[in-house]
Scaffold this motif. Sequence first.
Motif, short mmCIF file in Angstrom:
data_model
loop_
_atom_site.label_atom_id
_atom_site.label_comp_id
_atom_site.label_asym_id
_atom_site.label_seq_id
_atom_site.Cartn_x
_atom_site.Cartn_y
_atom_site.Cartn_z
N SER A 62 -2.77 -2.75 -11.69
CA SER A 62 -2.28 -2.96 -10.33
C SER A 62 -3.47 -2.93 -9.38
CB SER A 62 -1.22 -1.93 -9.96
OG SER A 62 -1.82 -0.73 -9.53
N GLY A 63 -3.22 -3.20 -8.12
CA GLY A 63 -4.30 -3.30 -7.14
C GLY A 63 -5.22 -2.09 -7.10
N THR A 64 -4.64 -0.92 -7.29
CA THR A 64 -5.43 0.30 -7.20
C THR A 64 -6.51 0.35 -8.28
OG1 THR A 64 -3.47 1.39 -6.33
CG2 THR A 64 -5.25 2.83 -7.06
N MET A 67 -9.34 -1.35 -6.84
CA MET A 67 -9.95 -0.48 -5.82
C MET A 67 -10.83 0.55 -6.51
SD MET A 67 -6.64 0.17 -3.30
CE MET A 67 -7.47 1.18 -2.07
N PHE A 89 -3.09 3.43 2.62
CA PHE A 89 -4.02 2.74 1.72
C PHE A 89 -5.47 3.04 2.09
CE2 PHE A 89 -0.04 0.52 1.00
CZ PHE A 89 0.02 0.63 -0.37
N ARG A 92 -6.28 6.14 0.46
CA ARG A 92 -6.53 5.97 -0.97
C ARG A 92 -8.03 5.75 -1.22
NH1 ARG A 92 -2.22 2.46 -4.21
NH2 ARG A 92 -0.99 4.11 -3.29
N THR A 136 -5.47 -5.57 5.87
CA THR A 136 -4.21 -5.22 6.51
C THR A 136 -3.70 -3.93 5.86
OG1 THR A 136 -3.03 -6.67 4.95
CG2 THR A 136 -3.51 -7.58 7.10
N THR A 138 -0.87 -1.92 4.79
CA THR A 138 0.53 -2.22 4.49
C THR A 138 1.48 -1.09 4.90
OG1 THR A 138 -0.42 -3.32 2.57
CG2 THR A 138 1.97 -3.16 2.63
N ASP A 165 -10.20 -4.12 0.87
CA ASP A 165 -8.91 -4.22 0.19
C ASP A 165 -8.09 -5.25 0.96
OD1 ASP A 165 -6.22 -3.95 -0.40
OD2 ASP A 165 -6.12 -1.80 -0.01
N ILE A 167 -5.50 -6.75 -0.41
CA ILE A 167 -4.37 -6.91 -1.34
C ILE A 167 -3.17 -7.52 -0.62
CG2 ILE A 167 -2.79 -5.63 -2.87
CD1 ILE A 167 -5.21 -3.85 -3.63
N GLN A 190 1.09 -8.95 -7.12
CA GLN A 190 2.49 -8.81 -6.66
C GLN A 190 2.62 -8.99 -5.15
OE1 GLN A 190 0.43 -6.30 -7.10
NE2 GLN A 190 1.24 -4.29 -6.54
N LYS A 191 1.60 -9.57 -4.54
CA LYS A 191 1.64 -9.72 -3.08
C LYS A 191 1.76 -11.21 -2.76
CE LYS A 191 0.83 -5.21 -2.96
NZ LYS A 191 0.96 -4.08 -2.05
C1 PLP Z 1 0.01 -2.85 -2.60
C2 PLP Z 1 -1.28 -2.42 -2.02
C3 PLP Z 1 -2.27 -1.81 -2.81
C4 PLP Z 1 -2.20 -1.64 -4.28
O1 PLP Z 1 -1.21 -0.90 -4.75
P1 PLP Z 1 -0.81 -0.97 -6.30
O2 PLP Z 1 0.47 -0.25 -6.28
O3 PLP Z 1 -1.87 -0.30 -7.07
O4 PLP Z 1 -0.72 -2.44 -6.65
C5 PLP Z 1 -3.46 -1.47 -2.20
N1 PLP Z 1 -3.69 -1.71 -0.91
C6 PLP Z 1 -2.77 -2.30 -0.13
C7 PLP Z 1 -3.12 -2.56 1.29
C8 PLP Z 1 -1.54 -2.66 -0.65
O5 PLP Z 1 -0.63 -3.25 0.12
#
Ligand code: PLP
Length: 411
Positions: A62-64, A67, A89, A92, A136, A138, A165, A167, A190-191
């Motif tokens: 996943s995106g993290t 990161m 985020f 994070r 952005t 989220t 980021d 994402i 997934q975005k």
């Molecule tokens: C969705 C998102 C992530 C990643 O989250 P995962 O759950 O790891 O996919 C990171 N940064 C932003 C800004 C997001 O919207």
Amino acid sequence: MIRKTRLFTPGPTPLLPAAQFAMAAADIHHRTPEFRALYQRVLAQLKEFVGSKNDVILMSCSGTGAMEASVSNLTSPGDRVLVLTAGKFGERWTALAKAYGCQVDVVEAPYGKTFSLDEVRAALKLETRAVYMQATETSTGVRHDVKGVADLLKSAKSEAVLVVDAITGLGTTHIDMDAWGVDVLVGGSQKAVMIPPGLAYLAVSDKAWERMEATYNPRYYFDLRKERKNAQKGESAYTPAVALIAGLGAALDYIAAQGGGDLATGRAQLVENAETISAMMRAAVSALGFKLFAPESPAAAVTAVLPPEGMDSGVIVKELKSRFAAVITNGQGEMKGHLFRIAHLGYFDYLDTISLIGALEQVIYATPALAAALPGFEFGKALVAAQKVFAGRKPNQAALDAAEQLAVAAK
Ligand SMILES: *Cc1c(COP(=O)(O)O)cnc(C)c1O
């Protein structure tokens, strides 16, 4: 009544049918010429989608995960890094940098706001090795000024790599990585790219690749240099998410088709789409008497809205789900109950937007406490406001022109 489930969530987002078919048909082994052809095609498409000459690395996570890779690969223990944060985020990044032993300076803005560039300038040190931010945020629906930060690093002659980021930024806001001087741009599947969760990608600049020669934080699965070497042979280091990669190829074909066959133009169209429907949504909820959580720098990716004073935002989330199977999101973490969020990134169109606004009016009408808290409620108020925004919208020529220049520069 039939209720079709529809996601209005900022990831996962609605799936593109063509991508679903491609995923179902992806019965191939990853050490074969068929896969290598697919992988090379998708990596090349991703480069065009991101709009960069830099190598793009695709990872099954996943995106993290991406990161984390941009912390573990770009830093060594004790490195000083600067995190710009105004939400979950952003936080994070701080947690990740701390986990890898960095000394973390933080510029923080309250939730719902973006940080001031003056504060960023003041926090930037000679020793700052990396700057981490979101395009952005989220969790709050805020758009940050990536170009402003990039310009600031340039004018300060900073050695820091700029890691963004994006994402939810990619496909919802204009980003010109190469021209602005962004070193790492992170995206997720997934975005805006309309496929399920499970893939992340990063575009990485020469400066960032050079940095990796000297850094020594531990990394194994998320070793970007190893992935780059394998990608040059058309493979990934480990078993990749083959089906998702096939889906991504189909989705990027679709986005290119939106741009008359050109991915940069397709991406600009996707941004314009998100800009238009987010403007419709902001006008609609404002016409109903709701307050926007981030009125000053709203993201096109997601609109965050405050419930009426004293009410729990969960009521709206729950009613939309139970009455219309429309899935929106509550606030994240401690913002739960205090916000509701509606996404606009990816495979959403005018009709999706108008339908949700109509459903929101029904929810208010049928929930006495909501109707009482939003005086002057009448059917059609939100719809009229959204219709006017749509009718008055001119195609964003500036964004299209910028994308065209990028496409020419990339050739
Ligand atoms: C969705 C998102 C992530 C990643 O989250 P995962 O759950 O790891 O996919 C990171 N940064 C932003 C800004 C997001 O919207």
